[in-house]
Design a protein around this motif. Structure first.
Motif, PDB file in Angstrom:
ATOM      1  N   GLY A 157       0.826  -1.209   0.000  1.00 60.09           N
ATOM      2  CA  GLY A 157       0.000   0.000   0.000  1.00 60.09           C
ATOM      3  C   GLY A 157       0.857   1.254   0.000  1.00 60.09           C
ATOM      4  N   THR A 158       1.887   1.259   0.848  1.00 62.65           N
ATOM      5  CA  THR A 158       2.769   2.417   0.941  1.00 62.65           C
ATOM      6  C   THR A 158       3.547   2.621  -0.358  1.00 62.65           C
ATOM      7  N   ILE A 159       3.954   1.541  -0.994  1.00 58.17           N
ATOM      8  CA  ILE A 159       4.706   1.646  -2.250  1.00 58.17           C
ATOM      9  C   ILE A 159       3.804   2.208  -3.359  1.00 58.17           C
ATOM     10  N   ILE A 160       2.539   1.818  -3.381  1.00 56.13           N
ATOM     11  CA  ILE A 160       1.602   2.370  -4.371  1.00 56.13           C
ATOM     12  C   ILE A 160       1.471   3.891  -4.156  1.00 56.13           C
ATOM     13  N   ARG A 161       1.379   4.288  -2.878  1.00 53.26           N
ATOM     14  CA  ARG A 161       1.281   5.714  -2.541  1.00 53.26           C
ATOM     15  C   ARG A 161       2.534   6.467  -2.990  1.00 53.26           C
ATOM     16  N   LEU A 162       3.700   5.836  -2.813  1.00 59.25           N
ATOM     17  CA  LEU A 162       4.962   6.458  -3.243  1.00 59.25           C
ATOM     18  C   LEU A 162       5.016   6.593  -4.759  1.00 59.25           C
ATOM     19  N   CYS A 163       4.536   5.574  -5.481  1.00 56.30           N
ATOM     20  CA  CYS A 163       4.503   5.647  -6.955  1.00 56.30           C
ATOM     21  C   CYS A 163       3.641   6.832  -7.372  1.00 56.30           C
ATOM     22  N   ASP A 164       2.492   6.995  -6.726  1.00 56.66           N
ATOM     23  CA  ASP A 164       1.597   8.107  -7.020  1.00 56.66           C
ATOM     24  C   ASP A 164       2.320   9.445  -6.775  1.00 56.66           C
ATOM     25  N   TRP A 165       2.993   9.567  -5.642  1.00 56.20           N
ATOM     26  CA  TRP A 165       3.692  10.808  -5.288  1.00 56.20           C
ATOM     27  C   TRP A 165       4.798  11.140  -6.291  1.00 56.20           C
ATOM     28  N   TYR A 166       5.539  10.114  -6.670  1.00 58.54           N
ATOM     29  CA  TYR A 166       6.693  10.338  -7.538  1.00 58.54           C
ATOM     30  C   TYR A 166       6.370  10.145  -9.023  1.00 58.54           C
ATOM     31  N   GLY A 167       5.065  10.094  -9.361  1.00 55.15           N
ATOM     32  CA  GLY A 167       4.666  10.042 -10.765  1.00 55.15           C
ATOM     33  C   GLY A 167       5.103   8.788 -11.503  1.00 55.15           C
ATOM     34  N   VAL A 168       5.127   7.657 -10.806  1.00 54.91           N
ATOM     35  CA  VAL A 168       5.412   6.375 -11.469  1.00 54.91           C
ATOM     36  C   VAL A 168       4.068   5.771 -11.873  1.00 54.91           C
ATOM     37  N   LYS A 169       3.872   5.598 -13.189  1.00 53.92           N
ATOM     38  CA  LYS A 169       2.539   5.176 -13.664  1.00 53.92           C
ATOM     39  C   LYS A 169       2.326   3.676 -13.580  1.00 53.92           C
ATOM     40  N   ASP A 170       3.399   2.910 -13.788  1.00 61.48           N
ATOM     41  CA  ASP A 170       3.246   1.456 -13.826  1.00 61.48           C
ATOM     42  C   ASP A 170       3.992   0.775 -12.683  1.00 61.48           C
ATOM     43  N   LEU A 171       3.257  -0.048 -11.955  1.00 64.21           N
ATOM     44  CA  LEU A 171       3.843  -0.855 -10.891  1.00 64.21           C
ATOM     45  C   LEU A 171       3.638  -2.317 -11.295  1.00 64.21           C
ATOM     46  N   ILE A 172       4.755  -3.031 -11.468  1.00 63.38           N
ATOM     47  CA  ILE A 172       4.696  -4.411 -11.947  1.00 63.38           C
ATOM     48  C   ILE A 172       5.014  -5.344 -10.788  1.00 63.38           C
ATOM     49  N   CYS A 173       4.143  -6.312 -10.559  1.00 66.83           N
ATOM     50  CA  CYS A 173       4.329  -7.219  -9.420  1.00 66.83           C
ATOM     51  C   CYS A 173       4.490  -8.654  -9.888  1.00 66.83           C
ATOM     52  N   SER A 174       5.384  -9.390  -9.215  1.00 68.88           N
ATOM     53  CA  SER A 174       5.483 -10.832  -9.455  1.00 68.88           C
ATOM     54  C   SER A 174       4.162 -11.444  -8.994  1.00 68.88           C
ATOM     55  N   SER A 175       3.813 -12.605  -9.558  1.00 65.85           N
ATOM     56  CA  SER A 175       2.496 -13.163  -9.250  1.00 65.85           C
ATOM     57  C   SER A 175       2.358 -13.565  -7.781  1.00 65.85           C
ATOM     58  N   ASN A 176       3.484 -13.757  -7.065  1.00 64.78           N
ATOM     59  CA  ASN A 176       3.384 -14.083  -5.640  1.00 64.78           C
ATOM     60  C   ASN A 176       3.441 -12.849  -4.727  1.00 64.78           C
ATOM     61  N   THR A 177       3.467 -11.654  -5.312  1.00 66.87           N
ATOM     62  CA  THR A 177       3.349 -10.430  -4.497  1.00 66.87           C
ATOM     63  C   THR A 177       1.910 -10.318  -4.005  1.00 66.87           C
ATOM     64  N   VAL A 178       1.729  -9.758  -2.800  1.00 68.68           N
ATOM     65  CA  VAL A 178       0.387  -9.644  -2.205  1.00 68.68           C
ATOM     66  C   VAL A 178      -0.557  -8.918  -3.169  1.00 68.68           C
ATOM     67  N   ASP A 179      -1.817  -9.349  -3.204  1.00 67.67           N
ATOM     68  CA  ASP A 179      -2.824  -8.809  -4.123  1.00 67.67           C
ATOM     69  C   ASP A 179      -3.152  -7.347  -3.782  1.00 67.67           C
ATOM     70  N   CYS A 180      -3.123  -6.479  -4.776  1.00 67.07           N
ATOM     71  CA  CYS A 180      -3.358  -5.050  -4.511  1.00 67.07           C
ATOM     72  C   CYS A 180      -4.822  -4.743  -4.188  1.00 67.07           C
ATOM     73  N   TYR A 181      -5.722  -5.706  -4.380  1.00 67.18           N
ATOM     74  CA  TYR A 181      -7.125  -5.489  -3.993  1.00 67.18           C
ATOM     75  C   TYR A 181      -7.456  -6.083  -2.626  1.00 67.18           C
ATOM     76  N   ASN A 182      -6.443  -6.594  -1.943  1.00 66.72           N
ATOM     77  CA  ASN A 182      -6.528  -6.968  -0.531  1.00 66.72           C
ATOM     78  C   ASN A 182      -6.977  -5.716   0.235  1.00 66.72           C
ATOM     79  N   SER A 183      -7.939  -5.862   1.155  1.00 67.08           N
ATOM     80  CA  SER A 183      -8.518  -4.662   1.784  1.00 67.08           C
ATOM     81  C   SER A 183      -7.480  -3.844   2.568  1.00 67.08           C
TER      82      SER A 183
END
Lengths: 244, 244
Positions: free
Chosen positions: B111-137
């Protein structure tokens, strides 16, 4: 076996009131306990399911997994729980970089900030008296042992800052761009509360306001989390010492 | 009133399996819901104790505090819970800075990394399939709305990186000093798992290893938390675009 009285005492250390009254706090997990045993912290008592620690025998109690479950505050306890004495804080020597927290409430944030101070060689971390207690078990857990290497003081912030002779920096949404600002080797860096930032009272005695500029272009983006802001600010201050 | 069937459906969305089966996820709290309503995400249904949202009437159900307690996954629910559709991911355009996560497991970190991408204007975040699901509450909660502004893809990392033509950076304990390294405007930045860092498989296709140097002098200091490392690395990459 752990007595009922001991269970009650250990459980009471989940509350700041009792930690302060008794001058004790808990550390859980092998790695954390080893770091505290290797530091200047004084062990009160070690409860462990395995004899793997280098600790005085008369202070070590071998217990069952079942007993560990009775005293842990973790979902998945790891081998041992130790009770240590809260040390007397050492006065800050007011040299080098000093991190100051104005009312940081989240234990995970404080723990991470302590770990960042350790990484970036910040010796003194000064907290307002309403900042979360650094001997809170969640903070101790999040510091991953860094608590043994950073001197943490809870003080009247206004008084502390007023008596400081160097430059006092604070992080705001509308200050100098931290990437282009001239930053010294020494100074106080103030970081504020998760929801409200730095209080008006402290803002009135800040010398220079710094801002981490946003590169994304949405107006809806939340400001950075205080632990990430600390990471970036310490990174910037320390980087300058390399370039010189 | 919320029916038993609805409660069951909403609760099932706490599991990745059902989120993927149904193509739905939950957002809680006023601010988060407003951000999703204002984005391209499609609302499925809004459950609220107060009529304060600008949402289609036929998709809004006014419910009691008691009903909210039955469907929330928070200790202290805040006014409303909304169910949104999981959008189809857009292919990464492979321009600019791309953040790649190799097996990040902690929802708070993602969650924090997504927020950092937003702050620093990173449009694409690519996750390995075993990374935690971004729609996890917990992830959705931690992103504070940033999830609506960052395109997140779960892919075969090896394949994705192999097909990328620019420079692939990774963070390690033994790489180039990030503060003095020459950093381009574009590239992939890989960050690794909380305990094990970047996997050997991915390490074999990294072009340049970067290190955030330690300024404290203890050998016992834990490496930085992955979210803090992301903060510092993005800060360094973006800073260079100002100086040029």
């Amino acid at each position: 076996m752990v007595t009922k009285q001991e269970i009650k005492l250990i459980k009471s250390l989940n509350q700041k009131k009792y930690r302060q009254q008794l001058g004790l706090f808990t550390v859980e997990g092998v790695k954390g306990i080893v770091e505290f045993l290797n530091s200047d912290f004084k062990l009160n008592r070690l409860y462990t399911t395995e004899q793997i620690f280098d600790a005085p025998e008369n202070q070590t109690l071998e217990i069952s997994e079942n007993d560990l479950k009775k005293i842990t505050s973790l979902k998945n306890p790891n081998t041992a729980l130790a009770v240590f004495e809260i040390p007397k804080s050492v006065e800050a020597d007011k040299k080098g970089l000093i991190v100051v927290l104005d009312d940081v409430r989240d234990p995970g944030n404080l723990g991470t900030i302590i770990r960042l101070c350790d990484w970036y060689g910040v010796k003194d971390l000064i907290c307002s008296s309403n900042t979360v207690d650094c001997y809170n078990s969640k903070v101790v857990q999040a510091t991953m042992g860094s608590l043994t290497r950073v001197n943490i003081l809870y003080v009247d912030l206004r008084e502390f800052i007023s008596n400081y002779e160097g430059t006092v920096f604070g992080t705001y949404m509308n200050g100098e761009n931290i990437y282009t600002a001239n930053l010294p080797n020494e100074g106080i860096i103030v970081l504020g509360n998760e929801a409200n930032g730095i209080s008006d009272e402290i803002t009135s005695i800040i010398d220079r306001k710094l801002t981490i500029p946003q590169f994304g272009n949405s107006k809806d983006t939340e400001s950075l989390n205080v632990a990430n802001a600390t990471a970036i600010v310490l990174s910037e201050f320390r980087r300058r010492t390399i370039e010189r």
